[in-house]
Design an enzyme around this catalytic site. Structure first.
Site, PDB file in Angstrom:
ATOM      1  N   LEU A   1       0.763  -5.385 -10.369  1.00 44.00           N
ATOM      2  CA  LEU A   1       0.043  -6.381  -9.562  1.00 44.00           C
ATOM      3  C   LEU A   1      -0.768  -5.708  -8.462  1.00 44.00           C
ATOM      4  CD1 LEU A   1       1.511  -6.704  -6.564  1.00 44.00           C
ATOM      5  CD2 LEU A   1       3.173  -7.984  -7.882  1.00 44.00           C
TER       6      LEU A   1
ATOM      7  N   CYS B   1       0.153   2.050  -2.436  1.00 46.56           N
ATOM      8  CA  CYS B   1       0.404   2.619  -3.764  1.00 46.56           C
ATOM      9  C   CYS B   1      -0.395   3.876  -4.083  1.00 46.56           C
ATOM     10  CB  CYS B   1       0.147   1.555  -4.822  1.00 46.56           C
ATOM     11  SG  CYS B   1       1.333   0.215  -4.729  1.00 46.56           S
TER      12      CYS B   1
HETATM   13  N1  LIG Z   1       2.765  -3.287  -2.984  1.00 47.43           N
HETATM   14  C1  LIG Z   1       2.176  -3.188  -4.155  1.00 47.43           C
HETATM   15  O1  LIG Z   1       1.015  -3.581  -4.323  1.00 47.43           O
HETATM   16  C2  LIG Z   1       2.899  -2.571  -5.323  1.00 47.43           C
HETATM   17  C3  LIG Z   1       2.374  -2.745  -6.610  1.00 47.43           C
HETATM   18  C4  LIG Z   1       3.060  -2.194  -7.684  1.00 47.43           C
HETATM   19  C5  LIG Z   1       4.217  -1.474  -7.472  1.00 47.43           C
HETATM   20  N2  LIG Z   1       4.699  -1.301  -6.212  1.00 47.43           N
HETATM   21  C6  LIG Z   1       5.948  -0.552  -6.044  1.00 47.43           C
HETATM   22  O2  LIG Z   1       7.011  -1.486  -5.827  1.00 47.43           O
HETATM   23  C7  LIG Z   1       7.989  -0.948  -4.927  1.00 47.43           C
HETATM   24  C8  LIG Z   1       8.161  -1.855  -3.742  1.00 47.43           C
HETATM   25  O3  LIG Z   1       6.932  -1.927  -3.044  1.00 47.43           O
HETATM   26  P1  LIG Z   1       6.635  -3.033  -1.930  1.00 47.43           P
HETATM   27  O4  LIG Z   1       5.212  -2.873  -1.554  1.00 47.43           O
HETATM   28  O5  LIG Z   1       7.158  -4.328  -2.371  1.00 47.43           O
HETATM   29  O6  LIG Z   1       7.567  -2.464  -0.741  1.00 47.43           O
HETATM   30  P2  LIG Z   1       7.961  -3.209   0.605  1.00 47.43           P
HETATM   31  O7  LIG Z   1       8.212  -2.133   1.584  1.00 47.43           O
HETATM   32  O8  LIG Z   1       6.971  -4.287   0.900  1.00 47.43           O
HETATM   33  O9  LIG Z   1       9.345  -3.940   0.256  1.00 47.43           O
HETATM   34  C9  LIG Z   1      10.549  -3.296   0.036  1.00 47.43           C
HETATM   35  C10 LIG Z   1      11.683  -4.210   0.531  1.00 47.43           C
HETATM   36  O10 LIG Z   1      12.933  -3.629   0.171  1.00 47.43           O
HETATM   37  C11 LIG Z   1      13.853  -3.876   1.232  1.00 47.43           C
HETATM   38  N3  LIG Z   1      14.994  -2.965   1.105  1.00 47.43           N
HETATM   39  C12 LIG Z   1      15.082  -1.666   1.415  1.00 47.43           C
HETATM   40  N4  LIG Z   1      16.307  -1.201   1.086  1.00 47.43           N
HETATM   41  C13 LIG Z   1      17.017  -2.234   0.561  1.00 47.43           C
HETATM   42  C14 LIG Z   1      18.318  -2.384   0.020  1.00 47.43           C
HETATM   43  N5  LIG Z   1      19.172  -1.367  -0.047  1.00 47.43           N
HETATM   44  N6  LIG Z   1      18.681  -3.609  -0.434  1.00 47.43           N
HETATM   45  C15 LIG Z   1      17.847  -4.652  -0.370  1.00 47.43           C
HETATM   46  N7  LIG Z   1      16.585  -4.567   0.112  1.00 47.43           N
HETATM   47  C16 LIG Z   1      16.174  -3.380   0.564  1.00 47.43           C
HETATM   48  C17 LIG Z   1      13.012  -3.700   2.481  1.00 47.43           C
HETATM   49  O11 LIG Z   1      13.604  -4.314   3.601  1.00 47.43           O
HETATM   50  C18 LIG Z   1      11.695  -4.373   2.050  1.00 47.43           C
HETATM   51  O12 LIG Z   1      11.697  -5.756   2.374  1.00 47.43           O
HETATM   52  C19 LIG Z   1       7.490   0.458  -4.574  1.00 47.43           C
HETATM   53  O13 LIG Z   1       8.067   1.380  -5.445  1.00 47.43           O
HETATM   54  C20 LIG Z   1       5.997   0.363  -4.833  1.00 47.43           C
HETATM   55  O14 LIG Z   1       5.422   1.599  -5.138  1.00 47.43           O
HETATM   56  C21 LIG Z   1       4.071  -1.839  -5.130  1.00 47.43           C
END
Ligand SMILES: NC(=O)c1ccc[n+]([C@@H]2O[C@H](COP(=O)([O-])OP(=O)(O)OC[C@H]3O[C@@H](n4cnc5c(N)ncnc54)[C@H](O)[C@@H]3O)[C@@H](O)[C@H]2O)c1
Length: 441
Positions: free
Chosen positions: A155, A265
């Site tokens: 996404l 990302c």
């Molecule tokens: N943001 C994007 O557009 C996107 C797109 C594709 C893939 N990704 C990948 O998805 C993953 C997440 O990205 P994001 O942007 O959502 O990150 P983010 O930082 O917005 O969210 C991560 C969440 O995980 C929580 N967290 C941390 N440790 C935890 C635990 N032990 N238990 C429960 N919750 C916990 C944090 O508090 C936070 O709310 C990453 O690997 C990223 O590379 C992100």
């Protein structure tokens, strides 16, 4: 199906909400108590177009709930998604501590079959590491059993809901037939138009995500270099973009030059792939160049500005339009605007910024060091120049009369090529954009 989503950030919240939207019962769990409280009280912690409506609807219909309690979240779930951060760790490699830590916590509480799905972007071999954690900590005598699946997320912030609801493709890495069947069933409502669910092994799936992001980052850096060359040879990058984009092998998208890619990302994923390749003794030469080009491109707008003011911008006042790393998001992670602010402050300039969604996040970083305005025009009052860092739609067709009455000098440094060159000539601006002719009086 009953689903738990561990990590409720940009990916976790969109995933959880969109899975609830097709009738699943979803519990999102996060360690951030403040965030969970906010969501429990019906407030959405991020700006993502279209998400809020689905968020409220699914909460009201009791298909979407939030908790900080992992045991409670996964108790009845058949599928557990891991949407945890994978920030850059040592040497730029992805830090897997969140994912592996959560896997260990899960292994200690699971007492029946669960499908563990990694949505986080993780390096090749992570599924094996997650499996090893379960192998070590799962209590099989009490019925604990898991399949571990790689299901990278593609996404884009800003259109995340559309991307999740109608993905170009769904990639699923697993050799387990049982897992394939469950994942097919889960995703079938999202691919009704015929877009593929592509099954592969875990390693290929993990690498597919890095390959996709790194390819797109390469495309951006390539166009940024073409733009820089255009300025030296007197060519127009817009013409070239159209000229090459008409070739179907190249495609029209992702050919816009700018001030470097940012976001949560591309920067970390390109770096992580380079690092992961080098751990396997492979020197990923193209991506090393992509990183280098991007770092230079992030400086380009300030360089243009310093050139114009002959190196002295002390005391100059700049209006900055756009702070988010791209439009339609409040995400400022690795946003080029942050580099611009830091550089301008170092040189002693003052800044008044405006962004429709990301101002409070930037305030958290820079505090009182810069000013913020409540609309795009107020930022221009008495400004020596306007600097544009994000291509929000509302900047595309502004009220130029109003702008002229506020700005001190008619000077624009546009990192996103928003305006037509002839229009800038007609309006009498000094207009410096990326890879196009300089408009000067
Ligand atoms: N943001 C994007 O557009 C996107 C797109 C594709 C893939 N990704 C990948 O998805 C993953 C997440 O990205 P994001 O942007 O959502 O990150 P983010 O930082 O917005 O969210 C991560 C969440 O995980 C929580 N967290 C941390 N440790 C935890 C635990 N032990 N238990 C429960 N919750 C916990 C944090 O508090 C936070 O709310 C990453 O690997 C990223 O590379 C992100």
């Amino acid at each position: 199906m009953k689903i738990a989503v561990v990590g409720t950030g940009y990916v976790g919240l969109v995933t959880g909400t969109c899975l609830a939207e097709t009738g699943n019962t979803v519990t999102c769990v996060d360690i951030n108590e403040q965030k969970v409280k906010l969501m429990q009280s019906g407030q959405i912690p991020i700006y993502e177009p279209g998400l809020e409506m689905l968020f409220h609807r699914n909460i009201e219909q009791s298909r979407l709930t939030f908790t900080t309690n992992l045991v409670e979240a996964v108790k009845d779930a058949k599928i557990v998604f891991l949407a945890l951060p994978t920030p850059p760790g040592e040497g730029g490699a992805a830090d897997l501590s969140y994912v592996l830590g959560a896997a260990e916590s899960l292994a200690k509480i699971i007492i029946n079959y669960k499908l563990i799905v990694t949505k986080s972007t993780v390096p090749v071999g992570t599924a094996d590491k997650v499996k090893a954690v379960f192998e070590k900590h799962l209590d099989k005598t009490s019925g604990g059993e898991v399949d571990v699946v790689s299901n990278p997320e593609f996404l884009r912030e800003g259109v995340a809901v559309d991307d999740f609801m109608k993905p170009d493709r769904v990639v699923i890495g697993t050799k387990s037939e049982r897992a394939q069947k469950i994942m097919s069933e889960l995703y079938s409502p999202y691919v009704r138009q015929g877009n593929p669910i592509i099954f592969m092994d875990e390693r290929s799936s993990e690498l597919t995500k890095y390959a996709a992001n790194s390819f797109l980052a390469t495309k951006i850096s390539f166009m940024n270099e073409i733009a820089n060359l255009c300025e030296l040879v007197g060519a127009d990058v817009d013409a070239i973009r159209r000229g090459i984009g008409a070739d179907e092998r190249i495609g029209k998208r992702f050919l816009f030059p700018g001030i470097g890619y940012g976001g949560s990302c591309f920067p970390k994923d390109v770096q992580a792939l380079v690092q992961s390749a080098s751990e396997h003794t492979y020197d990923f030469k193209i991506l090393n160049s992509v990183l280098e080009v991007n770092a230079l491109q992030k400086k380009i707008l300030v360089e243009k500005l310093l050139n114009y003011y002959k190196g002295d911008i002390k005391g100059k006042k700049f209006a900055l339009w756009g702070l988010a790393f791209k439009p339609e998001t409040d995400d400022i992670r690795e946003a080029p605007a942050l580099d611009i602010i830091e550089n301008l402050l170092e040189y002693g300039a003052t800044i008044t910024a405006f962004d429709p969604q990301a101002m409070s996040q930037v305030k958290n970083i820079f505090g009182e060091k810069i000013s913020f305005s409540s609309n795009q025009y107020d930022a221009l009052e008495g400004a020596d120049a306007l600097v544009i860092a994000t291509e929000w739609s509302l900047f595309r067709n502004p009220d130029f009369d109003r702008m002229e009455s506020l700005i001190k000098h008619k000077v624009i440094f546009d990192g996103r090529n928003l305006y037509d060159l002839q229009k800038m000539i007609d309006l009498g601006y000094y207009y410096n954009s990326i890879g196009r002719k300089l408009v000067q009086l």
